[in-house]
Design an enzyme around this catalytic site. Structure first.
Site: not given
Ligand code: PLP
Length: 495
Positions: A113
Site C-alpha cells: 500500500k
Molecule cells: C491490500 C493488500 C492486498 C490486496 O490488494 P488489492 O489491490 O486490494 O487487490 C494484497 N496483499 C497485501 C499485503 C495487501 O495489503
C-alpha cells in the site's frame, strides 16, 4: 486528458478534480478518457532510468495540468529521502530462470500500500490548488490494519491535509496497533473503536454521509475525503511498477526486448492487478495476469465462469488483506472489457447491490479469460508454500505472497505455459510473524514484537528497521470511543 465515470461517459472531470473527488457523483469510478499507448521503444527508453524517473515518465501521460518538475518533486518526497529501505524501491529478485519476485514492501510500513499511499497525498494536495478547492482536506480512514498505517505515513505533514484513522480495538495485530499509535507527524490522529472492523467502517461511512457535519466543517474550511483504493490517485502509481519490473528484467538480460512476461498477483480489492492490466494496455509486453485468491475466492469463480456472486461464506484467513467479497476496482475492468459500455456497467453494478450477483456477457468473459487466469488456495497450501520457498530457495515470504506462489504452480501445471513470470510480493514476512513461524514449523511462538526477533533468529533474515524500531516506543494515541460516538474525535481533531 479528462476523466469520466464508468457509469456515465458524458460526465467529465480534470485529473485534479478526479483525485479530489475520489468517486463520481453517480457512484461510478473515475477513469481516464483514454488509456495512453506508450511508444514502442518505451521499455528500452525507461530501462536505464531510476524508479523515480520511471514514475514521472508514466504519470506524465495521465496528469494533464501537472508539470514534470512538479511530478519530480512529488516522487522525491514519496520514494526518496530514505523512505524506502531499498535503493531500487521495487526490486525484482530472481528465484530461477523463469521465476522472479517483485518486492513491493520496502516502504515505511512494509506493505505494498505504501507504493501508492506515499505518492497520493502529494497528488491530492496539489490537486486542491489546481481545482480551485479553497478548503483543506481531512482524510478519514477505517482500517483493518495495513491501510491505516500506510495512509498515516503517506499523509504525515503534507500541506493542506489532516488524517484521522479509526481502528477496531480488538481487530488488529499487536504490531499493527503499535505501528499506528506511535505514528509521528503534526497532522495525524489515531483513535480506536470498541467493536470490529465493520463497526469502525460503518461509523466512518456515517460520518461521510452526515450533511450537517459536512456543512459545519465546510464553514471551518474543511471537507472529508477517504483516499481509499478506488481513488484514481491510488491506482495510477501502481501502474509504474509493472513497467519497472519489465525494464529490470530487460536490463539484467533475463528477457529479450519485446518478449512477453506474466505477472501473478495476490488479489483482494482488484486494485493491484488492475494496474497491471492498464500497464498491458499501455504497451508493456504482458501475456497473462494471474489472479491469486485465498479461500475468499469470489474472483476465481468470476474469472472462470463469468458469474460474480458475493452471496457466500466469508472466511478470516492468514492473508487478511485479501479477505474481501466485493472487489470494488473490478468495475474499471468491466468498463474496459465491455468496450467502455457505461450502461452495461451500470446494469451489473445495480444487480450487485440489489441481489449480490451478476453474470457478464459471454464476450466479456472471453476477453477476461484471454487476459487473466485465476486460482485460489486454502490455508494449508498457503503455509506449505511458505515452507517450500524457504526450503528450496532460502526465500522468506509472507502469507499473501504465498497465495500467489501457489496459484502460479497451479497455473503452470494447468497450462504448461513457461513464459517468465513475476510474482508480486505485497508484504514483508515480518508483518505476519506468527503465521510465518507456524508455517516454518515453529511450535512455541513468542507474542507481539518478540516474534520479530524469533523470526529473525530462526531464519537469519533481519527484520525491517521500521518494525524493529517499534520496540520500546510509547503510544502517542490512546483514545478509545464507542462506535456511536465517532463524531466527537473528528470535531476535536479539526477544532
Ligand atoms: C491490500 C493488500 C492486498 C490486496 O490488494 P488489492 O489491490 O486490494 O487487490 C494484497 N496483499 C497485501 C499485503 C495487501 O495489503
Amino acid at each position: 486528458m479528462n476523466y469520466l465515470s464508468t457509469r456515465n461517459k458524458e460526465l467529465r472531470m480534470t485529473p485534479a478534480q478526479a483525485i479530489v473527488k475520489g468517486l463520481a457523483p453517480d457512484g461510478g469510478l473515475l477513469t481516464p478518457a483514454v488509456i495512453p499507448r506508450m511508444p514502442s521503444r518505451a521499455m528500452e527508453n525507461m530501462k536505464d532510468m531510476s524508479y523515480r524517473q520511471r514514475v514521472v515518465y508514466i504519470l506524465n501521460s495521465y496528469l494533464e495540468g501537472f508539470s514534470s518538475s512538479e511530478l519530480t518533486a512529488y516522487t522525491a518526497s514519496a520514494y526518496g529521502g530514505g523512505k524506502f529501505s531499498h535503493p531500487d524501491v521495487a526490486p525484482v529478485t530472481r528465484l530461477d530462470d523463469g521465476t522472479f519476485c517483485m518486492e513491493l514492501w520496502h516502504g515505511p510500513t512494509c506493505a505494498f500500500k505504501d507504493m501508492a499511499l506515499q505518492l497520493l497525498p502529494h497528488l491530492l494536495s496539489a490537486s486542491l490548488g489546481k481545482s480551485d478547492e479553497k478548503k483543506s482536506v481531512c482524510i478519514l480512514v477505517a482500517t483493518s490494519g495495513d491501510t491505516g498505517k500506510a495512509a498515516l505515513e503517506g499523509f504525515r505533514d503534507v500541506d493542506r491535509t489532516k488524517i484521522l484513522v479509526f481502528y477496531p480495538k480488538d481487530g488488529v495485530s499487536a504490531i499493527q496497533e503499535l505501528q499506528m499509535v506511535t505514528q509521528e507527524g503534526g497532522n495525524v490522529g489515531v483513535c480506536s473503536v470498541v467493536g470490529n472492523f465493520d463497526d469502525a467502517q460503518t461509523g466512518v461511512k456515517k460520518l461521510f454521509a452526515d450533511e450537517r457535519l459536512a456543512a459545519d466543517l465546510a464553514e471551518r474550511g474543511w471537507f472529508l475525503s477517504s483516499a481509499n483504493s478506488i481513488n484514481w490517485g491510488r491506482v495510477l502509481p501502481q501502474i509504474v511498477y509493472y513497467a519497472s519490473a519489465y525494464c529490470d528484467l530487460l536490463k539484467t538480460g533475463a528477457i529479450a526486448s519485446g518478449q512477453e512476461i506474466n505477472f501473478c498477483v495476490p488479489t483482494g480489492n482488484f486494485g493491484n492487478i488492475l494496474a497491471g492490466y492498464y500497464a498491458k494496455c499501455m504497451g508493456v509486453p504482458i501475456n497473462k495476469l494471474i489472479c491469486a485468491s485465498n479461500s475468499n475466492n469470489v474472483l476465481t469463480d468470476f474469472i472462470n465462469t463469468g458469474v460474480y456472486d458475493r452471496n457466500r461464506t466469508f472466511y478470516n484467513t492468514i492473508s487478511p488483506s485479501m479477505d474481501i467479497l466485493i472487489s470494488s476496482n473490478l468495475e474499471r475492468l468491466l468498463f474496459e472489457l465491455s468496450g467502455r459500455d457505461d450502461k452495461l456497467v451500470r446494469d451489473y453494478m445495480g444487480q450487485l447491490s440489489e441481489i449480490g450477483s451478476y453474470r457478464v456477457e459471454p464476450f466479456i468473459r472471453d476477453r477476461m479469460q484471454k487476459n487473466f487466469y485465476a486460482g485460489c488456495t486454502d490455508e494449508d497450501q498457503t503455509r506449505e508454500t511458505i515452507a517450500r520457498l524457504w526450503a528450496e530457495h532460502s526465500y522468506l515470504i509472507d502469507p499473501h505472497t504465498a497465495v500467489a506462489f501457489h496459484v502460479l504452480d497451479q497455473y503452470r501445471a494447468d497450462t504448461g505455459d513457461d513464459t517468465p513470470t513475476v510474482v508480486v510480493s505485497t508484504a514483508s514476512p515480518f508483518k505476519f510473524c506468527d503465521s510465518v513461524l507456524e508455517a516454518l514449523g515453529v511450535k512455541e511462538r513468542r507474542a507481539g514484537l518478540e516474534a520479530l526477533d524469533q523470526l529473525s533468529e530462526f531464519t537469519g533474515v533481519a527484520a525491517p528497521a521500521s518494525l524493529a524500531r517499534l520496540k520500546g516506543r510509547r503510544p502517542r494515541f490512546t483514545s478509545v470511543v464507542e462506535k456511536k460516538d465517532m463524531e466527537a474525535p473528528v470535531q476535536a481533531f479539526l477544532a
